[in-house]
Write a protein that holds these residues in place. Sequence first.
Motif, short mmCIF file in Angstrom:
data_model
loop_
_atom_site.label_atom_id
_atom_site.label_comp_id
_atom_site.label_asym_id
_atom_site.label_seq_id
_atom_site.Cartn_x
_atom_site.Cartn_y
_atom_site.Cartn_z
N ARG A 65 0.84 -1.20 0.00
CA ARG A 65 0.00 0.00 0.00
C ARG A 65 0.88 1.25 0.00
O ARG A 65 0.63 2.19 -0.75
CB ARG A 65 -0.94 0.01 1.19
N ALA A 66 1.92 1.26 0.83
CA ALA A 66 2.83 2.40 0.89
C ALA A 66 3.53 2.61 -0.45
O ALA A 66 3.67 3.74 -0.93
CB ALA A 66 3.85 2.21 2.01
N ALA A 67 3.98 1.51 -1.07
CA ALA A 67 4.63 1.60 -2.38
C ALA A 67 3.66 2.13 -3.43
O ALA A 67 4.04 2.93 -4.30
CB ALA A 67 5.18 0.25 -2.80
N ILE A 69 1.07 4.14 -2.90
CA ILE A 69 0.86 5.57 -2.64
C ILE A 69 2.04 6.38 -3.13
O ILE A 69 1.88 7.43 -3.76
CB ILE A 69 0.59 5.80 -1.14
N ILE A 70 3.26 5.89 -2.87
CA ILE A 70 4.46 6.58 -3.34
C ILE A 70 4.48 6.64 -4.87
O ILE A 70 4.83 7.66 -5.46
CB ILE A 70 5.72 5.90 -2.79
N MET A 71 4.06 5.56 -5.54
CA MET A 71 4.02 5.54 -7.00
C MET A 71 3.04 6.57 -7.53
O MET A 71 3.33 7.28 -8.49
CB MET A 71 3.64 4.13 -7.48
N VAL A 73 1.96 9.33 -6.02
CA VAL A 73 2.49 10.68 -5.76
C VAL A 73 3.62 11.01 -6.73
O VAL A 73 3.68 12.12 -7.28
CB VAL A 73 2.95 10.80 -4.29
N ALA A 74 4.51 10.06 -6.99
CA ALA A 74 5.61 10.29 -7.94
C ALA A 74 5.09 10.52 -9.35
O ALA A 74 5.59 11.40 -10.07
CB ALA A 74 6.57 9.12 -7.91
#
Length: 90
Positions: A65-67, A69-71, A73-74
């Motif tokens: 999930r964190a990965a 979200i980071i993807m 946002v990036a």
Amino acid sequence: MVITVLLYGYMGAVGVAAVYVMPHPRLFGIGWRVLQALTVVLVLLFAVVAERLWRHRADIMGARRAAGIIMVVAALATCTTLAFWGLFSL
């Protein structure tokens, strides 16, 4: 990320050509059109991946999930940078 690197590589090449007064309008015109086409591909790819993540959001937990979200946002930051440089004006 690849498109962002290509954009800044292109901008660097244009800057060097401007400093050394080496005009290559045809090459730079073709390069700009290629970057615009790749930007459209990036936006479509982002839409497909974001929709897939959204559809399966209940199954994604923890680090995945964190990965994700980071993807997202990036990808949004990359799209903002590309919009700043005017690559969406097809």
